[in-house]
Design a protein around this motif. Structure first.
Motif, mmCIF file in Angstrom:
data_model
loop_
_atom_site.group_PDB
_atom_site.id
_atom_site.type_symbol
_atom_site.label_atom_id
_atom_site.label_comp_id
_atom_site.label_asym_id
_atom_site.label_seq_id
_atom_site.Cartn_x
_atom_site.Cartn_y
_atom_site.Cartn_z
ATOM 1 N N GLU A 122 0.839 -1.197 0.000
ATOM 2 C CA GLU A 122 0.000 0.000 0.000
ATOM 3 C C GLU A 122 0.869 1.240 0.000
ATOM 4 O O GLU A 122 1.906 1.293 0.658
ATOM 5 C CB GLU A 122 -0.913 0.017 1.232
ATOM 6 N N VAL A 123 0.440 2.252 -0.747
ATOM 7 C CA VAL A 123 1.125 3.534 -0.782
ATOM 8 C C VAL A 123 0.064 4.609 -0.947
ATOM 9 O O VAL A 123 -0.982 4.379 -1.562
ATOM 10 C CB VAL A 123 2.161 3.588 -1.927
ATOM 11 N N GLU A 169 6.125 6.517 -7.714
ATOM 12 C CA GLU A 169 5.813 5.676 -6.561
ATOM 13 C C GLU A 169 5.734 4.188 -6.925
ATOM 14 O O GLU A 169 5.361 3.369 -6.098
ATOM 15 C CB GLU A 169 4.484 6.115 -5.937
ATOM 16 N N VAL A 229 3.644 2.708 -8.778
ATOM 17 C CA VAL A 229 2.268 2.221 -8.810
ATOM 18 C C VAL A 229 1.962 1.662 -10.196
ATOM 19 O O VAL A 229 1.318 0.621 -10.337
ATOM 20 C CB VAL A 229 1.278 3.350 -8.452
ATOM 21 N N ARG A 233 -5.278 5.868 -1.259
ATOM 22 C CA ARG A 233 -4.562 4.623 -0.976
ATOM 23 C C ARG A 233 -4.604 3.727 -2.220
ATOM 24 O O ARG A 233 -5.680 3.404 -2.722
ATOM 25 C CB ARG A 233 -5.200 3.877 0.199
ATOM 26 N N GLN A 280 -2.060 0.513 -4.461
ATOM 27 C CA GLN A 280 -1.011 -0.486 -4.302
ATOM 28 C C GLN A 280 0.113 -0.209 -5.299
ATOM 29 O O GLN A 280 -0.079 0.501 -6.286
ATOM 30 C CB GLN A 280 -1.585 -1.885 -4.516
ATOM 31 N N GLN A 281 1.242 -0.760 -5.025
ATOM 32 C CA GLN A 281 2.345 -0.648 -5.967
ATOM 33 C C GLN A 281 2.228 -1.744 -7.021
ATOM 34 O O GLN A 281 1.674 -2.811 -6.776
ATOM 35 C CB GLN A 281 3.684 -0.750 -5.236
#
Length: 361
Positions: free
Chosen positions: A61-62, A82, A84, A109, A111-112
């Motif tokens: 998560e990022v 990032e 993503v 929020r 995900q990568q």
């Protein structure tokens, strides 16, 4: 004869050399064209080949921030940074294909190593928007508000204190000593990444909105908030707000000191007490001392809410000049017209303090 044969042979050799040179040039041209064609085909293939993309669905998560004013290319660059999405092109190609897609500012929020479509879906899903919620109760003073903001928003109190030291940078009346009273008490929702500056500006704008809804003219705003903050601090129950406001208005009308312990306590910084000492009430150097200075205090002593503002604008009609809360535990308050009546109520309050010594301060 021999000379002629020699000239013919020489001419044949020159023609042969010209043919070889011609064929050589032709071969070079063909090779060059082949290379150019191959390069052009490669460029076309690269241009029309599918942009690099992760298969998804992603891991971990990022939180990514979509800033106000950013376009799709800006957002794509952030997502690539990032990790993503695999490439900006995979994301922007979707946006170009559907111009109706709208990206809204905020923190999300995700995900990568998601697919571009998956990342876009995540950003468009309101459930993934990161928001911070804080509730500021009525009557809170600036230190109390800043403590609550730090607890719930994670922004250090020091940042709020530094900004509050210069009220001229905010939308408050000229001459306001502080931004006290201008941070409207309510529940707020902020995006992750909100700053101390943006939080204070939002709360002040909300107070302007409340004053406008109550029909308060801009030139009366500071006086109304100062009065309402006093009522907010002194009243406990809904029925008491209008009567407390009327008591103070009656005193203002005859130039009688307001004699509010709440204002004296605010000036001393001892906000946890319900009474003040004789020395504190005699201290004329305290600009908030309404025992020594007639009229309203020099500014608000907390954050008034809608109920207190409305009470100031429409107080409950009555002849009272005095009130005292005889039971701080229950909030029971007695309103009196004469000083003699008031003294009887004060004796009840003093008896409560004797029975409950912890309430005196």
């Amino acid at each position: 004869m021999a000379g002629r044969r020699a000239r013919v042979q020489a001419e044949r050799k020159r023609r042969g050399r010209r043919r070889l040179i011609g064929w050589g040039i032709a071969l070079v041209v063909l090779i060059g064209l082949g290379i150019a064609a191959a390069w052009g085909i490669g460029q076309l293939q690269e241009r029309f080949a599918a942009a690099e993309d992760y298969p998804g669905p992603g891991t971990g998560e990022v939180v990514v921030q979509v800033q106000s004013g950013e376009n799709g290319y800006d957002v794509a660059a952030t997502l690539v940074e990032e990790d993503v999405i695999a490439s900006a092109e995979a994301f922007t190609d979707i946006l170009v294909a559907d111009p109706t897609i709208q990206l809204h500012p905020g923190a999300y929020r995700v995900q990568q190593q998601m697919s571009a479509q998956g990342a876009l879906d995540a950003i468009l899903d309101p459930a993934n928007k990161v928001e911070l919620r804080v509730t500021v109760p009525e009557g809170y003073t600036l230190p109390q508000v800043f403590e609550r903001l730090e607890r719930d928003l994670g922004i250090p109190q020091a940042e709020f204190l530094q900004l509050a030291g210069d009220p001229s940078q905010f939308d408050v009346p000229d001459g306001a000593l502080t931004i006290e009273g201008w941070l409207f008490p309510a529940t707020y929702t902020f995006d992750d990444g909100a700053t101390a500056q943006s939080v204070l500006e939002t709360m002040i704008a909300r107070q302007h909105q409340a004053l406008e809804q109550h029909g308060v003219a801009p030139e009366d705003a500071q006086r109304v908030l100062t009065f309402a903050a006093l009522v907010q601090r002194e009243a406990r129950f809904a029925d008491d707000f209008g009567r407390v406001a009327q008591v103070f208005q009656n005193r203002l009308d005859i130039n009688m000191p307001l004699q509010s312990d709440a204002t004296v306590a605010y000036g001393t910084g001892n906000l946890h007490v319900v009474t003040t000492t004789a020395d504190e009430r005699a201290d004329a150097s305290n600009p908030y001392n309404t025992y020594q200075h007639t009229g309203l205090p020099v500014g608000p002593i907390g954050a008034p809410g809608d109920q207190a503002i409305q009470a100031v604008l429409s107080p409950t009609d009555g002849p009272w000049l005095y009130f005292v809360t005889i039971n701080p535990e229950t909030g029971e308050t007695v309103f009196s017209e004469t000083y003699a009546e008031h003294q009887v109520a004060v004796q009840e309050f003093q008896q409560f303090l004797r029975d409950n010594p912890g309430w005196g301060g």
